[in-house]
Design an enzyme around this catalytic site. Structure first.
Site, mmCIF file in Angstrom:
data_model
loop_
_atom_site.group_PDB
_atom_site.id
_atom_site.type_symbol
_atom_site.label_atom_id
_atom_site.label_comp_id
_atom_site.label_asym_id
_atom_site.label_seq_id
_atom_site.Cartn_x
_atom_site.Cartn_y
_atom_site.Cartn_z
ATOM 1 N N LYS A 187 -5.641 -16.608 7.894
ATOM 2 C CA LYS A 187 -5.214 -16.887 6.527
ATOM 3 C C LYS A 187 -6.152 -16.260 5.504
ATOM 4 C CE LYS A 187 -2.724 -18.923 3.353
ATOM 5 N NZ LYS A 187 -1.479 -18.213 3.012
ATOM 6 N N LYS A 227 7.059 -10.068 5.768
ATOM 7 C CA LYS A 227 7.290 -11.423 6.281
ATOM 8 C C LYS A 227 7.901 -11.361 7.682
ATOM 9 C CE LYS A 227 5.554 -13.948 3.253
ATOM 10 N NZ LYS A 227 4.549 -12.928 3.150
ATOM 11 N N HIS A 253 15.385 11.068 1.199
ATOM 12 C CA HIS A 253 14.239 11.950 1.472
ATOM 13 C C HIS A 253 13.675 11.726 2.872
ATOM 14 C CE1 HIS A 253 14.370 13.252 -2.669
ATOM 15 N NE2 HIS A 253 14.532 11.978 -2.992
ATOM 16 N N TRP A 293 -12.419 -16.672 14.997
ATOM 17 C CA TRP A 293 -11.504 -15.529 15.019
ATOM 18 C C TRP A 293 -12.364 -14.352 15.463
ATOM 19 C CZ3 TRP A 293 -10.619 -10.733 12.734
ATOM 20 C CH2 TRP A 293 -9.295 -10.262 12.759
#
Ligand code: F6R
Length: 614
Positions: free
Chosen positions: A609, A488, A507, A75
């Site tokens: 992850k 999600k 607001h 990564w």
């Protein structure tokens, strides 16, 4: 973030390493590579993109047979995700190959030193300096283990390094500082992995390594030492899940499988928490009753979904224990000089147990003499190891990048912690605690009932494929659910999504409402709860401005139906436990919408992850 595999034994290393990398794909990566020791030479291949690219290249041009090898999924941190920057990296003469997870912070200085000594770097990575330094050491006569100890003493930052030396064929040497690495103990063979998924099909016996340790693997043995070269020991443990848990079991995605595992996961998180008299027992919390009674402030830290679990926990823990409870993102907490004392309990929530931001936060808290309790899913990981106490969530491996059963079991662990503190400190009566605990024990069945309605969510996702922006509203414990629903959708469907506290609408955010804008609304349970009516008013206000309302409410709540374009029903539970159920439709919706949009649900773009760098 980065997957690491190492193997030495009688099997063909290429197969073992590639299979291990496949099982670590979920961690997130953008290139992959392998190095094998063959006939006292190194052979390597490495490719940008998915593991399939590397496999294709290996099929077209196979590497020679070998029984010692290392493999990596990268990564990118330093240098773009190209073939050239993919790991392994070799030393100047191609004798030593290295793979690495983490960041070598002083690499620029080491690189300058090597370049002025005539070394030519072939990549933009921080890793390559380690390959050159190690090779220099072995060429000067050190064995690979000694070379690793010496080089690690020179490095700063976070790293797992794994190396092979062409001149020492049946040996793999690795080191770890602030970055994950586990040893798999086989019979006549041994393994290394970023986590046990890398070798679970070969062995369930593992060895946990401590901080700043070097491990040397041969076919018949595993030797652990410190960076200073002193003998050390790892901590052996048995992995209590098997290969089937690391496979999709007929589902299209790990995420969908993990969503449907939640009835079991929640039940496992609750298992064995009451003694024969029905009182709560949390054996894993290795803190004395006196220590627990002396706590006068709780600070919960975590990132992403774990942070949202902490936000829910605050409502429950403060209500039940009357201890002031703050919740903070780990990376913000760490660098703002928080007020910490010996009587502050820091609760660190982390599914992986390896999140660097949270790890740094707990180290800081312990330096200030506060006690740290980890809520974690991963046995043998760094955060529980460095904490004073731990509650394991027992959810089984979570492989889909988006956390699902991780979240719901973190909620359970937090509820248990709150009730246990209330029991120890006498802030609730025994029968009140028993009532909530019994309600918790009914949650696996309630979770199953919500999941049984999945088809409704799938149909809704089909109707919302054209949405460009989606809002989520909640109040009280439903507010973190709104935040989690939005997260999600962002990470899986790549849609603009935002969660708001419903009371905050007027607001500012109400300006976003326009005809047709989908808004998910989490309605608190009815009854004596005044929150419910305030939420219904908020729904009316956005409906009046044309929003398309998707309302999650209790199954017999008719008061809100008139303002709902879509109605999703939840079993009746108390306000503080409702997040456990309300989050489920949002998980199903995000998973399905992303699937229908053609996205990779298990490995969303740019995400990893385990976020093992700060
Ligand atoms: C989102 C998600 C992340 C993680 C976060 C913390 O679906 O999975 O936001 O929750 O990176 O990870 P852990 O819990 O492993 O510390």
């Amino acid at each position: 973030m980065c997957g690491i595999v190492g193997y030495v034994g009688p099997q063909q290393a290429q197969g073992v390493v590639i299979e291990g990398l496949r099982r670590l794909e979920y961690r997130g990566y953008d290139s992959a590579g392998i190095a094998l020791v063959h006939d006292e030479q190194l052979v390597t291949d490495k490719r940008a993109g998915k593991l399939a690219n590397l496999e294709k290249a290996l099929a077209e041009q196979p590497l020679p047979a070998s029984t010692t090898g290392i493999g990596h999924t990268r990564w990118a941190t330093h240098g773009a995700p190209t073939d050239r920057n993919a790991h392994p990296h070799l030393g100047r003469d191609g004798r030593v190959a290295v793979i690495h997870n983490g960041i070598i912070e002083n690499f620029a200085e080491l690189r300058a030193e090597l370049e002025s000594a005539g070394h030519e770097m072939r990549s933009d990575t921080d890793t390559e300096v380690a390959a050159h330094l190690l090779e220099q050491e072995v060429e000067d006569g050190a064995d690979l283990t000694t070379a690793m100890q010496r080089v690690c003493r020179r490095l700063t930052g976070a790293f797992t390094l794994v190396a092979v030396d062409a001149a020492e064929p049946d040996r793999v040497v690795a080191a770890r500082r602030n970055s994950p690495l586990v040893v798999g103990l086989g019979d006549g063979e041994n393994f290394l992995g970023s986590d046990v998924a890398a070798f679970i099909e070969h062995t369930r016996e593992a060895l946990e390594l401590g901080q700043d340790q070097v491990v040397t693997l041969t076919r018949d043995g595993v030797a652990v030492s410190t960076f200073e070269g002193e003998a050390a020991e790892g901590k052996p443990y048995h992995v209590d899940w098997d290969l089937s848990a690391a496979e999709k079991g007929g589902f299209d995605w790990f995420m969908r499988k993990e969503i449907f595992e939640q009835p079991h996961a929640v039940a496992d998180a609750l298992l064995g928490r009451r003694d024969a008299d029905g009182k709560l027992q949390l054996d894993e919390v290795r803190m004395s009753v006196d220590e627990l009674r002396s706590i006068d402030k709780i600070i919960i830290v975590g990132c992403g979904t774990a942070f949202y679990a902490g936000l829910v926990a605050k409502y429950a823990i403060e209500h039940w224990t009357r201890i002031p409870c703050e919740v903070e993102l780990s990376h913000e907490f760490r660098y703002r000089d928080p007020i910490l004392t010996r009587t502050t309990l820091v609760v660190a929530i982390s599914q992986s147990g390896e999140t660097a931001d949270t790890l740094m936060a707990i180290r800081h808290a312990r330096e200030q003499h506060s006690k740290v309790l980890a809520i974690c899913n991963t046995n043998g990981s760094t955060i529980p190891r460095e904490s004073d106490a731990v509650i394991y969530t027992h959810a089984g491996p979570e492989i889909g990048v988006a956390s699902t059963k991780g979240f719901t079991t973190q909620l359970i662990a937090n509820y248990l912690l709150g009730l246990y503190l209330a029991q120890v400190r006498g802030s609730m009566f025994g029968d009140e605690i028993a009532k909530v605990t019994t309600e918790l024990e009914g949650m696996p069945a309630a979770v199953q009932r919500v999941l049984d309605g999945a088809d409704e969510l799938y149909a809704l996702a089909g109707r919302m494929r054209d949405a460009r922006s989606v809002l989520f509203l909640g109040r009280h414990a439903g507010y973190p659910v709104a935040l989690e629903g939005a997260l999600k959708l962002k990470e899986l469907a790549y849609l603009h999504a935002e969660g708001f506290a419903a009371g905050e609408l007027k607001h500012g955010p109400i300006a976003l409402i326009e005809p047709g804008l989908p808004v998910f609304c989490v309605v608190p349970p009815q009854g004596r709860d005044f929150l419910h009516d305030k939420m219904v008013s908020a729904i009316q206000e956005i409906r009046a401005r044309g929003a398309r309302t998707i309302v999650l409410a209790e199954e017999d709540d008719e008061s809100v139906a008139a303002y709902a374009d879509e109605m999703l029903r939840l079993p009746r539970v108390s306000t503080l436990l409702q997040p456990l159920l309300a989050v489920l439709p949002l998980q199903l919706f995000a998973c399905e919408l992303a699937t229908q949009l053609g996205h990779d649900v298990d490995q969303p773009r740019n995400l990893a992850k385990s976020v093992t760098v700060e």
